[in-house]
Write an enzyme that holds these catalytic residues in place. Structure first.
Site, PDB file in Angstrom:
ATOM      1  N   ASP A  18       0.946  -1.142   0.085  1.00 54.93           N
ATOM      2  CA  ASP A  18       0.030  -0.071   0.115  1.00 54.93           C
ATOM      3  C   ASP A  18       0.659   1.218   0.024  1.00 54.93           C
ATOM      4  O   ASP A  18       0.483   2.106  -0.829  1.00 54.93           O
ATOM      5  CB  ASP A  18      -1.048   0.171   0.949  1.00 54.93           C
ATOM      6  CG  ASP A  18      -2.019  -1.167   1.097  1.00 54.93           C
ATOM      7  OD1 ASP A  18      -2.026  -1.743   0.017  1.00 54.93           O
ATOM      8  OD2 ASP A  18      -2.791  -1.154   2.081  1.00 54.93           O
ATOM      9  N   ARG A 100       0.941   5.976  16.957  1.00 60.88           N
ATOM     10  CA  ARG A 100       0.573   6.855  15.801  1.00 60.88           C
ATOM     11  C   ARG A 100       1.105   8.297  16.523  1.00 60.88           C
ATOM     12  O   ARG A 100       1.847   9.028  15.299  1.00 60.88           O
ATOM     13  CB  ARG A 100      -0.837   7.059  15.400  1.00 60.88           C
ATOM     14  CG  ARG A 100      -1.278   6.014  14.962  1.00 60.88           C
ATOM     15  CD  ARG A 100      -0.519   4.977  14.115  1.00 60.88           C
ATOM     16  NE  ARG A 100      -1.162   3.883  13.371  1.00 60.88           N
ATOM     17  CZ  ARG A 100      -0.370   2.783  13.170  1.00 60.88           C
ATOM     18  NH1 ARG A 100       0.631   2.765  13.195  1.00 60.88           N
ATOM     19  NH2 ARG A 100      -1.317   1.768  12.224  1.00 60.88           N
ATOM     20  N   ASP A 129      -6.736   5.525  12.193  1.00 57.71           N
ATOM     21  CA  ASP A 129      -5.627   5.986  12.162  1.00 57.71           C
ATOM     22  C   ASP A 129      -5.352   7.359  11.264  1.00 57.71           C
ATOM     23  O   ASP A 129      -4.409   8.182  11.556  1.00 57.71           O
ATOM     24  CB  ASP A 129      -4.723   5.248  11.581  1.00 57.71           C
ATOM     25  CG  ASP A 129      -4.271   3.912  12.490  1.00 57.71           C
ATOM     26  OD1 ASP A 129      -4.417   4.201  13.743  1.00 57.71           O
ATOM     27  OD2 ASP A 129      -4.151   2.697  12.136  1.00 57.71           O
ATOM     28  N   SER A 183      -6.008  -7.976   7.940  1.00 58.88           N
ATOM     29  CA  SER A 183      -4.773  -6.999   7.925  1.00 58.88           C
ATOM     30  C   SER A 183      -4.310  -6.971   9.226  1.00 58.88           C
ATOM     31  O   SER A 183      -4.909  -7.175  10.296  1.00 58.88           O
ATOM     32  CB  SER A 183      -5.635  -5.548   7.923  1.00 58.88           C
ATOM     33  OG  SER A 183      -4.723  -4.538   8.045  1.00 58.88           O
TER      34      SER A 183
END
Length: 409
Positions: A18, A100, A129, A183
């Protein structure tokens, strides 16, 4: 529509399919010079190949940043969060959420250093996210341009992404050509799995989903007992051996893995409004939470402990929703850190087939007074007769209410 004024972009780059597609898309759609940042957060995978992939995509060597941030991650993000005993919606230890803000901070630092005018991430438009990254960016650099490809590009399917990758000779690993079974996101604190085979919350997660723990029923038949030393709310040693933050969490992960600790199957409420099902594994964090509460149980005053428990859900929501750099999180952190000044001592922990038990705790700052709680005769620290007046005072309003109700029946 692409902002053609953007000249340099700092991309949070994993080297996976990705973000590799995003890298090429930024180059072709924006005509921008891409700077990649890859963080070693203890995800358990080799990250150096990201350098070769970035070079193959035409990124200049001086524009490739790969950094081991494990110690900073645990010291400045994980441990402060655990001082608050932070749990979201009663179960989730926030392993993805807490990583994050650190990535966002590093991207902004690189953008300043390299004169970049934009930052980018690979989060989708459905998840949390994107919010966490972008609140972090804006909280640190209010005028930065943010590029969120998943909200901008015209790709309508996985097949379209794969066609773009093949057209631009982006390496596609064999298992990525079909639909991925689920995922995965991972760092030193946890791993999270969601999507595909996990989308139906009525169906038990297959065993192959779990990658950081053995099944509790397969754990050893003999308990494992060890000690954790704390200093001002943070763990500093295991079995008397001093360790750095990342080394200590790594050791707790190993102990948790071998004893089936830290599995969680959760349906959570995302900040963007939908529910999602995830399977999380947080072996070391699960042990740490229990141990920290154990040392607090003898070192924190009742009022301070209960206030912390009242503040914790708010703190957890701020972390989950991406407000790490907000003033309210910092205010709460100051109060939490103040409460930890005497949270020092040792906790004895027992691990057995998925369970964490605290079986002992000692501290030079202990508030536990054996003379007060003993049932033995001859102790004069507490006069039992004092409880009568205490109870009558607390019962006064209940008695008044009861008399009124009797009178008005």
């Amino acid at each position: 529509m692409a902002d053609k004024s953007v000249k340099k972009v700092v991309l949070a780059y994993s080297g996976g399919l990705d973000t590799s597609i995003i890298l090429k898309w930024l180059q072709t759609e924006y005509g921008a010079e891409v700077i990649t940042f890859t963080a070693d957060l203890g995800q358990g995978e080799e990250i150096e190949p990201a350098r070769a992939k970035a070079l193959a995509a035409g990124v200049k060597p001086e524009n490739i940043f790969i950094e081991d941030v494990r110690e900073e991650f645990v010291r400045d993000y994980v441990f402060p969060m655990f001082r608050a005993n932070t749990v979201y919606e009663g179960q989730y230890l926030l392993g993805t959420s807490i990583a994050r803000p650190l990535i966002a901070k590093k991207q902004i630092e690189i953008a300043r250093k390299m004169g970049a005018d934009a930052v980018s991430h690979g989060a989708t438009g459905k998840g949390n996210d994107q919010v966490r990254f972008e609140l972090g960016y804006y909280g640190l650099e209010p005028d930065i341009t943010v590029i969120a490809p998943w909200r901008e590009w015209d790709f309508k399917s996985r097949e379209a992404l794969l066609e773009f990758a093949e057209k631009h000779q982006i390496q596609i690993t064999k298992d990525k050509r079909g639909e991925a079974p689920f995922s995965v996101d991972a760092n030193l604190l946890h791993s999270s799995s969601e999507g595909k085979v996990l989308e139906d919350p009525a169906v038990e997660a297959p065993e192959f989903v779990h990658m950081r723990t053995i099944a509790p029923e397969d754990a050893p038949d003999k308990p494992h007992v060890f000690t954790i030393d704390f200093d001002k709310g943070d763990p500093v040693a295991i079995d008397g051996v001093a360790m750095s933050p990342a080394t200590l969490l790594t050791k707790l992960n190993e102990l948790g893995r071998d004893n089936g600790i830290g599995r969680l199957d959760l349906v959570e409420n995302r900040f963007v409004g939908m529910k999602s099902r995830g399977v999380y594994e947080t072996p070391g964090g699960t042990i740490l939470l229990a141990a920290h509460r154990g040392i607090e149980s003898i070192t924190l005053d009742r009022g301070a402990m209960h206030l912390k428990d009242e503040l914790m859900p708010k703190y957890a929501s701020l972390v989950y929703n991406g407000f790490w750099f907000s003033p309210e999180r910092e205010m709460l952190q100051a109060a939490i850190d103040y409460s930890q000044t005497k949270v020092s001592g040792q906790v004895r922990v027992k691990l057995y087939k998925g369970n964490v038990s605290i079986i002992g705790r000692t501290s030079p700052y202990s508030l536990y007074d054996q003379d007060l709680v003993t049932f033995e005769e001859g102790k004069v620290a507490y006069d039992h007769r004092d409880a009568g007046g205490f109870i009558k005072l607390n019962a006064l309003r209940l008695r008044v209410l009861a008399k009124r109700d009797q009178r008005t029946k």
